[in-house]
Design an enzyme around this catalytic site. Structure first.
Site, PDB file in Angstrom:
ATOM      1  N   GLU A 196       0.825  -1.213   0.000  1.00 10.00           N
ATOM      2  CA  GLU A 196       0.000   0.000   0.000  1.00 10.00           C
ATOM      3  C   GLU A 196       0.862   1.267   0.000  1.00 10.00           C
ATOM      4  OE1 GLU A 196      -3.132  -0.023   2.957  1.00 10.00           O
ATOM      5  OE2 GLU A 196      -3.288   2.162   2.893  1.00 10.00           O
TER       6      GLU A 196
ATOM      7  N   LYS B  79      -6.934  -1.005  11.707  1.00 15.72           N
ATOM      8  CA  LYS B  79      -6.364  -1.397  10.403  1.00 15.72           C
ATOM      9  C   LYS B  79      -5.141  -0.531  10.108  1.00 15.72           C
ATOM     10  CE  LYS B  79      -5.933  -1.382   5.734  1.00 15.72           C
ATOM     11  NZ  LYS B  79      -5.059  -0.515   4.948  1.00 15.72           N
TER      12      LYS B  79
ATOM     13  N   ASP C 133       4.801 -14.585  11.315  1.00 15.54           N
ATOM     14  CA  ASP C 133       3.500 -15.033  10.830  1.00 15.54           C
ATOM     15  C   ASP C 133       2.466 -13.925  11.058  1.00 15.54           C
ATOM     16  OD1 ASP C 133       1.008 -16.215  10.550  1.00 15.54           O
ATOM     17  OD2 ASP C 133       1.596 -18.096  11.504  1.00 15.54           O
TER      18      ASP C 133
ATOM     19  N   HIS D 162      -2.512  10.570   0.531  1.00 16.89           N
ATOM     20  CA  HIS D 162      -2.785   9.308  -0.161  1.00 16.89           C
ATOM     21  C   HIS D 162      -2.739   9.472  -1.670  1.00 16.89           C
ATOM     22  CE1 HIS D 162      -4.842   5.948   2.273  1.00 16.89           C
ATOM     23  NE2 HIS D 162      -3.715   6.327   2.825  1.00 16.89           N
TER      24      HIS D 162
HETATM   25  C1  MEV Z   1      -5.513   3.233   5.424  1.00 16.41           C
HETATM   26  O1  MEV Z   1      -4.765   2.113   5.013  1.00 16.41           O
HETATM   27  C2  MEV Z   1      -5.510   3.344   6.924  1.00 16.41           C
HETATM   28  C3  MEV Z   1      -6.390   4.466   7.503  1.00 16.41           C
HETATM   29  O2  MEV Z   1      -7.723   4.333   7.050  1.00 16.41           O
HETATM   30  C4  MEV Z   1      -6.333   4.317   9.009  1.00 16.41           C
HETATM   31  C5  MEV Z   1      -7.289   5.231   9.771  1.00 16.41           C
HETATM   32  O3  MEV Z   1      -8.331   5.598   9.228  1.00 16.41           O
HETATM   33  O4  MEV Z   1      -6.970   5.516  10.934  1.00 16.41           O
HETATM   34  C6  MEV Z   1      -5.904   5.803   7.072  1.00 16.41           C
END
Ligand code: MEV
Length: 438
Positions: free
Chosen positions: A85, A280, A296, A393
């Protein structure tokens, strides 16, 4: 086309590829060429990779990037990350640099106990089973001596074995719940070997226990396996500084920033929809280092998400507060990692990654991984509560779009210029490429 195949595993690598290419592709030779393009020309290296798994046809590349300037417990670390990513490595590096001038990251391993269980069924008098367990417990240790000998030399081994009665939840269901210290190895093989021996001892000794009736002697072992839930294998990572010291180019008003940041964390603490995305973002950092160091990541993911639900609701892994003018942001997570054994001594790039990290012990790696997760979370929350996530991003993503369109050097320069003052979106980048090509 959907098609079953028998004896696939017995085919040679070449035959496997041909079967795939002729079964699923209109242009088989093109498919074969793409698959083989990713083979390594060094045959020995290719064979090493082929043998990691079964039915190998090629290698699937993931980029390996570097996030430097992580000041952890007073020492600088350069962190290798494997991830597909865009923005993740850049975000980690930015956070690392930011905190390096604000005291750096503090990290501590709180404990490092691993868990394994023998799940079995017993029909009979529970008191007799308890008596049997007390009498047999030393045998579980004795009969695993050949397995535990080396681990004991390294200061690890079996910590304890308990009998757990689970019959309130499932009829006749009991466990041997065992705890282990596995030092610098993740310990999966060691734990599973011990557990399978416990199961053997359990069955054999039950047959000879005089107080058991014939039915009671017939203990049925359902399975013996380690648990990837390790709530007593915890590492804590933390950053803190005076609220006013949070100021920088994008943080003109540090008090407002700190308050909004804490609020964002609180939302993730009480709202599962937000918590999953919040966590995430943490896993972006954690998985990337876990992968780079040959650990792992599925085990780590499963264990961490279970921990995030330990109070009955899925919640934020990280926490933040402002107290007496001090901003503190921290996280405690379970991590079962190894720096010896498994892929760590087999994969040449894993060896390089561990070398870059200064050949860490498993405890040090736990600290580095947790810090990277916290740094990633800080970067995401900083963007989300200030500029919004898309600015950074899309800047990174624009490259992927340009690659997709095989943009020339000239096109890249024109496009970069254009988006200095215009909002980037996938559609707007594509539109501009197309208009340049008209
Ligand atoms: C993107 O890979 C991760 C985010 O969505 C985490 C978040 O929203 O805190 C930017």
């Amino acid at each position: 086309m959907s098609q079953a195949v028998s004896g696939f595993s017995k085919l040679s690598k070449e035959e496997k590829i041909n079967w795939i290419a002729t079964t699923y592709f209109a242009n088989p030779s093109e498919a074969v060429a793409t698959i083989k393009q990713y083979w390594n020309s060094d045959e020995k290296l290719q064979q090493l990779h082929d043998e990691f798994i079964e039915n190998t046809i090629s290698n699937f590349y993931l980029p390996m990037g570097i996030a430097p300037n992580f000041l952890i417990n007073g020492k600088y670390k350069t962190v290798p990350m494997v991830i597909e990513e865009s923005s993740v490595v850049a975000a980690a590096a930015k956070s690392a640099k930011y905190w390096s001038t604000r005291g750096g990251f503090k990290a501590t391993v709180l404990n490092s106990e691993k868990i394994g269980q023998v799940h079995f069924l017993y029909k009979g008098d529970v008191q007799k089973l308890e008596q049997f367990f007390i009498q047999t417990k030393p045998k579980f240790f004795k009969e695993t001596e050949s397995i535990t000998k080396n681990m004991q030399k390294r200061g690890g081994g079996i910590l304890d074995i308990e009998l757990r009665n689970k019959t309130a939840e499932l009829e006749n269901y009991f466990q041997l719940h065992a705890t282990f210290e596995t030092k610098d190895s993740m310990g999966a093989n060691f734990i599973n070997s011990c557990l399978e021996q416990f199961a053997q001892t359990l069955k054999t000794e039950a047959q000879q226990f005089e107080l058991f009736s014939e039915e009671e002697k017939n203990i049925q072992v359902v399975m013996s396996i380690l648990s990837n839930y390790v709530p007593n294998c915890i590492v804590r990572a933390e950053v803190s500084c005076k609220v006013e010291d949070l100021a920088e180019k994008n943080i003109q008003n540090p008090i407002e920033f700190a308050e909004k940041f804490v609020q964002a964390v609180r939302i993730a603490e009480i709202e599962p929809f937000r918590a999953v995305t919040h966590n995430k973002g943490i896993m972006n950092g954690i998985d990337a280092v876990v992968l780079a160091t040959g650990n792992d990541f599925r085990a780590v993911e499963a264990g961490i998400h279970a921990y995030a639900s330990k109070n009955g609701n899925y919640s934020s892994l990280s926490h933040a507060k402002i107290e007496n003018g001090i901003f503190t942001f921290w996280m405690e997570i379970p991590l079962a990692l190894g720096t010896v054994g498994g892929l760590t001594s087999l994969h040449p790039l894993v060896k390089i990654a561990l070398e870059i990290l200064g050949k860490p012990t498993a405890h040090e790696l736990m600290e580095i991984v947790a810090v990277t997760g916290l740094a990633q979370n800080f970067a995401a929350l900083r963007s989300l509560t200030t500029t919004g996530i898309q600015e950074g991003h899309m800047k990174m993503h624009i490259n992927n779009i340009l690659n997709q369109f095989h943009a020339t050097k000239e096109e890249r320069i024109t496009i970069a210029k254009h988006f200095e003052n215009n909002t980037i979106s996938h559609a707007s980048v594509v539109e501009l490429i197309e208009s340049l090509r008209k």
